[in-house]
Design a protein around this motif. Structure first.
Motif, short mmCIF file in Angstrom:
data_model
loop_
_atom_site.label_atom_id
_atom_site.label_comp_id
_atom_site.label_asym_id
_atom_site.label_seq_id
_atom_site.Cartn_x
_atom_site.Cartn_y
_atom_site.Cartn_z
N UNK A 22 0.81 -1.22 0.00
CA UNK A 22 0.00 0.00 0.00
C UNK A 22 0.84 1.26 0.00
N UNK A 23 2.15 1.12 -0.13
CA UNK A 23 3.04 2.28 -0.04
C UNK A 23 3.88 2.41 -1.31
N UNK A 24 3.34 1.79 -2.40
CA UNK A 24 4.12 1.68 -3.63
C UNK A 24 4.45 3.04 -4.25
N UNK A 25 3.60 4.04 -3.99
CA UNK A 25 3.88 5.35 -4.57
C UNK A 25 5.18 5.94 -4.03
N UNK A 26 5.62 5.48 -2.86
CA UNK A 26 6.84 6.02 -2.27
C UNK A 26 8.01 5.03 -2.35
N UNK A 27 7.72 3.73 -2.26
CA UNK A 27 8.82 2.75 -2.23
C UNK A 27 8.94 1.94 -3.52
N UNK A 28 8.09 2.24 -4.49
CA UNK A 28 8.16 1.55 -5.78
C UNK A 28 7.98 0.05 -5.64
N UNK A 29 8.93 -0.71 -6.18
CA UNK A 29 8.82 -2.18 -6.16
C UNK A 29 8.97 -2.76 -4.76
N UNK A 30 9.54 -1.99 -3.84
CA UNK A 30 9.77 -2.51 -2.48
C UNK A 30 10.99 -3.41 -2.41
N UNK A 31 11.77 -3.40 -3.50
CA UNK A 31 12.97 -4.25 -3.55
C UNK A 31 14.17 -3.42 -4.00
N UNK A 32 15.33 -3.98 -3.79
CA UNK A 32 16.54 -3.30 -4.24
C UNK A 32 16.83 -3.74 -5.68
N UNK A 33 15.99 -3.25 -6.60
CA UNK A 33 16.12 -3.67 -8.00
C UNK A 33 16.20 -2.48 -8.95
N UNK A 34 16.43 -1.32 -8.40
CA UNK A 34 16.51 -0.12 -9.24
C UNK A 34 15.18 0.56 -9.45
N UNK A 35 14.10 -0.13 -9.08
CA UNK A 35 12.77 0.48 -9.27
C UNK A 35 12.06 0.74 -7.95
N UNK A 36 12.79 0.71 -6.89
CA UNK A 36 12.16 0.96 -5.59
C UNK A 36 13.20 0.88 -4.50
N UNK A 37 12.73 0.77 -3.25
CA UNK A 37 13.66 0.57 -2.13
C UNK A 37 13.07 -0.52 -1.24
N UNK A 38 13.94 -1.29 -0.57
CA UNK A 38 13.42 -2.31 0.36
C UNK A 38 13.01 -1.65 1.68
N UNK A 39 12.29 -2.41 2.48
CA UNK A 39 11.79 -1.92 3.76
C UNK A 39 12.90 -1.38 4.66
N UNK A 40 14.09 -2.04 4.60
CA UNK A 40 15.17 -1.65 5.51
C UNK A 40 16.20 -0.74 4.83
N UNK A 41 15.76 -0.01 3.82
CA UNK A 41 16.67 0.84 3.04
C UNK A 41 17.48 1.78 3.95
N UNK A 42 16.76 2.48 4.85
CA UNK A 42 17.47 3.44 5.70
C UNK A 42 18.00 2.81 6.98
N UNK A 43 17.80 1.52 7.14
CA UNK A 43 18.40 0.85 8.29
C UNK A 43 19.91 0.71 8.07
N UNK A 44 20.35 0.83 6.81
CA UNK A 44 21.78 0.78 6.49
C UNK A 44 22.39 2.17 6.74
N UNK A 45 23.30 2.23 7.70
CA UNK A 45 23.87 3.52 8.10
C UNK A 45 24.57 4.22 6.92
N UNK A 46 25.09 3.43 5.97
CA UNK A 46 25.77 4.04 4.82
C UNK A 46 24.82 4.86 3.96
#
Lengths: 609, 343
Positions: A349-373
């Motif tokens: 339900x959050x696709x407008x902001x996270x896209x595919x929800x995966x690290x595939x170039x078309x979105x971000x995964x749920x833990x995207x900002x959990x990575x300090x880098x």
């Protein structure tokens, strides 16, 4: 033809005759035209917005005040002395605070202030505890909890209830006893019993804290407020704000009396209280009017129909060169504006902001900002100086962490992020073991529509991040405030911007909302941040507020600040300064960053030049 | 005619229930946390607020049909609820804000209608001549100008430069008399109340505050009425009975006023009805620019803040106005043109 000439003459006569009714200069009336909204309530126990705080400021007094607006210099107001360990009014462990009450002070109805009024003020506020109000600031130091619900649970009542009438009356009585025992009247003194040492407790009671405005017990009871009976308080618990006794009334000891709150005209009229204990104010009448349209406010200022107006930062250049108008700018504020990251973002339900929800170039995964880098890369990608100069028009400081630099116990030498795209690239390359750099990402970052400064901040970030790697896509999205609120509640916003205005000038007031696992922002930043806060910050924050030794407090808050920056928990990007715009006949302007009131009108006078 | 009026009035509750149902259906698309934005109006107010506590306190988590039933129950008791954005009960908000709008509409209607009809008549009389072109261009410029631009120009000129017509409903000195003195509020219309209180100074002050918004509204509406009047007049001017009137030797003035204009007024009356309804519903931009606190601004602010009790209350009120004004327009048809029989 004759008729037309006659009509024209009649029209001109009308215009000239109506213009003859223009008001002359009135040295005793001060008109402030605000544009930032109207008060929500005039009840000190419920008011938690600046527009309400402004009016309460003029009607009521507190026990203490900041002398000359200096946050380091607290002086007595309705108290006669400021309690310290040195003068014996504060116990060695900081848990018992004795406040001698000034005698001979009159309320607006002529009755005399007593220590019973002071106790009633605080006990009534805690028992009323309107949801979303400021009374947590009494509960935390006095009882170590946040709400009256917590007190009820503490004495064996239900953890949760839909209506207070469901709670056993015996439990309610116990809860009352616990609250009542925190404040004691001893002769002409009021004694506060704190559960633990709480160094900023005196700040909470000081002028600027509208919640600690002293009310008249006798007048309150006569006007339908809680009657002081230990068994009836639940009737007044968590009322709708409009049902509270002081919602649209005022009865304090302050320099101005409430004449009327004209809600249909969006204005409040105050008049001088001639029996004010510090002597009557110079101004006789005060009008505080809300006009959202800037052009209208500006014309009123030009015409001299307004003595002072609210001007947003971006409109300031339009008033600088008006003859007869004074602009006082660069006034320090204790607040900051921060770009937050959500550590655990829901995908469904959050696709407008996270896209595919995966690290595939078309979105971000749920833990995207959990990575300090990733967080660090974002922090290095932002151009702080450009924002400060071009958007904030130079009005503000670049932060050094979550705590505004004018607060005590802030390390102003703390190393902070700066605009460096090569460093940003370096961290992006490290993120997700290099996978992020290879595949790219697509994320929607949100501002609430209407806030152009925040939109521009996000656009600066968008421009810089997209210039690092063509596979990085950032989309700036404007959402209505209602939708932002909804998404915040479910921690669905990958990135969002919020400001935090100080309640009281202490580092603790920023440490809790920004870093504690139960703080305001942890709830909006997902479980990832809550877990991190529990592990690393909560204990330090608890130690910081209980410490009475300034050196120890400094050490703790320096460490919290270091951890926050090192882990790039969020990205504070500006500590804005503020300004006031007034006619040059306004004299005696004094600024205090702790006050909600734009002008401390007791000291203001008008002298025509 | 009475049967017709009674039938239309009986239809009123159906219309009102229909519009409130529509609003509740629209509301069902909003989450409780969107609705709580009524209580937390900006990010800066998001302090230690517990959103869940606020949702529970104001019953925003209840299903829409329950909220509707509760609202209807209160409505039957005459309680429209409390408006957070207006800081007062909805009935009080409407009662306090509507007189301002009514006063503006009353003052605006006469110049708008008279001016529009006059311009339309001139255009028709001088069809395709320079005066026709000039009046049409003049009016169309007004129609094309955004109201906030024209309003601000007037405000700048008449207040900023000349100091004649300030914004608001009254000057501060007059406001302080009206709000705190012995001034009795009979109608809520400043001009009428001032006359009833025998305060000529306050009357002139109120008039002074009305002139600029009235000019703005008039100029914006003239083009609309001009076009309707002009085309209607041109149509009527080619009718047989007009030719007959001229053949009888009547003067051009009599032909135009008695035979052409009167018959051309039916469409104008229809348009004027909707225009008055528009004015009474509030003119948000004009009210904003001139800080004229009317019902339009009230409703717009309520809608922006998702203050659904206020939106429902004002919608009910608009529904009532809509039915009543349409009724008046229908009755006016019969008066203007006796051939129209309402039965």
């Amino acid at each position: 033809m004759k008729a037309k000439v006659c009509s024209l003459i009649l029209l001109l006569t009308l215009c000239l005759s109506v213009s003859a009714f223009a008001a002359p200069f009135d040295p005793e009336t001060f008109i402030y035209v605000s544009g930032a909204g109207s008060p929500q309530t005039l009840d000190p126990a419920a008011a938690y917005d600046t527009a309400s705080g402004e009016i309460i400021h003029y009607i009521y007094d507190n026990l203490f005040t900041y002398v000359g607006g200096d946050l380091d210099n607290i002086g007595p107001m309705l108290a006669t002395e400021v309690p310290t360990v040195a003068n014996g009014l504060m116990s060695e462990d900081g848990r018992t605070i004795r406040v001698p009450i000034r005698q001979g002070v009159k309320f607006h109805d002529g009755s005399v202030l007593t220590p019973e009024d002071v106790k009633y003020t605080f006990v009534r506020a805690m028992l009323a505890d309107p949801a979303g109000g400021p009374i947590w600031m009494f509960f935390e130091p006095l009882l170590g909890v946040q709400t009256m619900r917590d007190v009820i649970a503490m004495v064996g009542g239900p953890e949760d209830f839909a209506d207070i009438s469901e709670v056993d009356p015996a439990i309610l009585r116990k809860a009352y006893d616990v609250v009542d025992a925190t404040i004691e009247v001893d002769g002409n003194d009021v004694i506060f019993h704190l559960v633990d040492p709480y160094p900023p407790f005196i700040n909470i009671l000081t002028k600027g804290g509208s919640w600690a405005s002293i009310v008249s017990k006798q007048w309150m009871i006569a006007n339908g407020a809680w009657d002081g009976n230990p068994d009836t308080w639940a009737k007044w618990y968590d009322q709708a704000i409009e049902e509270m006794t002081l919602y649209e009334k005022g009865m304090g000891t302050g320099p101005f009396k409430l004449e009327t709150w004209d809600k249909s005209g969006d204005q409040i009229l105050l008049s001088r209280f001639d029996d004010y204990w510090q002597g009557p104010a110079s101004l006789k009448n005060v009008v505080i009017k809300n006009i959202p349209e800037f052009a209208t406010r500006l014309l009123m200022l030009r015409a001299g129909d307004a003595d002072a107006i609210y001007v947003a930062q971006q409109d300031l250049p339009q008033v600088r060169d008006i003859p007869g108008v004074t602009v006082v700018d660069g006034l320090p504020q204790i607040n900051n504006t921060v770009l937050f990251f959500s550590f655990t973002i829901p995908i469904q339900g959050n696709e407008d902001l996270v896209g595919s929800g995966k690290l595939d170039g078309n979105g971000i995964p749920s833990d995207f900002f959990a990575d300090v880098n990733v967080r660090k890369a974002f922090c290095y990608a932002f151009d702080y100086e450009a924002y400060r100069e071009e958007v904030a028009l130079g009005a503000g400081e670049i932060p050094k962490g979550p705590f505004p630099q004018s607060l005590p116990y802030v390390n102003t030498e703390q190393e902070y992020y700066y605009h460096d795209l090569s460093k940003a690239a370096e961290y992006f390359k490290k993120a997700f073991d290099g996978e992020l750099w290879e595949k790219g990402f697509k994320v929607g970052i949100v501002y609430n529509t209407g806030n152009t400064a925040r939109k521009t901040a996000l656009e600066i970030l968008e421009y810089n991040i997209e210039s690092i790697n063509p596979k990085f896509q950032v989309e700036v999205i404007g959402l209505e405030w209602a939708t932002v609120l909804d998404k915040l509640r479910s921690a669905s916003l990958p990135v969002f911007i919020m400001g935090w205005l100080m309640d009281f000038p202490d580092t603790h007031n920023f440490a809790v909302p920004f870093m504690h696992s139960a703080g305001t922002f942890a709830g909006y930043c997902g479980q990832g941040l809550i877990d991190l806060a529990k592990e690393q910050f909560d204990e330090l924050i608890a130690a910081g507020i209980k410490a009475t030794d300034p050196a120890e407090r400094e050490k703790i808050y320096f460490e919290l600040q270091r951890l926050y920056v090192e882990q790039a928990i969020a990205m504070p990007y500006i500590e804005p300064t503020t300004h006031r715009v007034m006619r040059d006949w306004v004299q005696g302007f004094e600024y205090c960053s702790a006050f909600s009131a734009n002008f401390d009108l007791y000291n203001i006078s008008k002298v025509q030049k | 005619m009475l049967t017709f009026i009674a039938r239309r009035l009986l239809f009123l509750p159906v219309v009102l229930i229909g519009v409130t149902l529509l609003i509740f259906v629209a509301m069902s698309f909003l989450s409780p946390y969107q609705l709580v934005s009524t209580y937390i109006k900006s990010p800066e107010e998001l302090k230690n607020q517990s959103l869940d506590d606020l949702v529970r306190k104001y019953g925003l988590d209840q299903p829409v049909h329950i909220r509707y039933m509760n609202w209807m129950k209160n409505l039957l008791k005459g309680d429209l609820g409390y408006s957070v954005s207006a800081n007062m009960p909805v009935t009080e908000a409407i009662a306090k804000r509507f007189p301002a709008t009514l006063e503006l509409a009353l003052f605006a209607t006469i110049p708008v209608v008279m001016g529009g009809i006059w311009l339309g008549t001139i255009s028709a009389k001088h069809y395709n001549k320079p005066l026709d072109h000039f009046s049409r261009v003049f009016a169309i410029v007004g129609w094309s100008l955004p109201d906030f631009v024209f309003g601000l120009i007037l405000l700048m000129l008449f207040y900023g430069v000349l100091g004649w017509f300030p914004p608001g409903r009254l000057s501060m000195w007059a406001d302080s008399i009206v709000l705190t003195g012995d001034f009795v509020r009979y109608t809520g219309l400043n001009t009428i109340d001032a006359l009833l209180n025998k305060r000529l100074d306050i009357f002139w002050d109120a008039v002074r505050h009305l002139i600029a918004p009235v000019i703005t509204l008039a100029y914006l509406w003239w083009a609309y009425l001009l076009r309707i009047t002009r085309s209607s007049m041109l149509e009527v001017m080619n009718k047989d009975y007009v030719r007959t009137a001229r053949a009888k030797g009547l003067t051009e003035r009599v032909v135009m006023n008695r035979h052409v204009r009167r018959n051309a007024l039916i469409p104008v009356a229809t348009v004027s009805g909707s225009m008055v309804l528009g004015l009474l519903g509030g003119v948000v931009i004009v009210e904003t620019v001139f800080d004229y606190k009317g019902i339009g601004l009230l409703t717009a602010t309520g809608a922006q803040q998702l203050d659904y009790t206020l939106v429902l209350g004002t919608t009910l009120f608009y529904g009532l106005l809509l039915v009543l004004i349409n009724l008046v327009v229908d009755v006016l048809y019969a008066i203007i043109d006796p051939r129209v029989r309402l039965e």
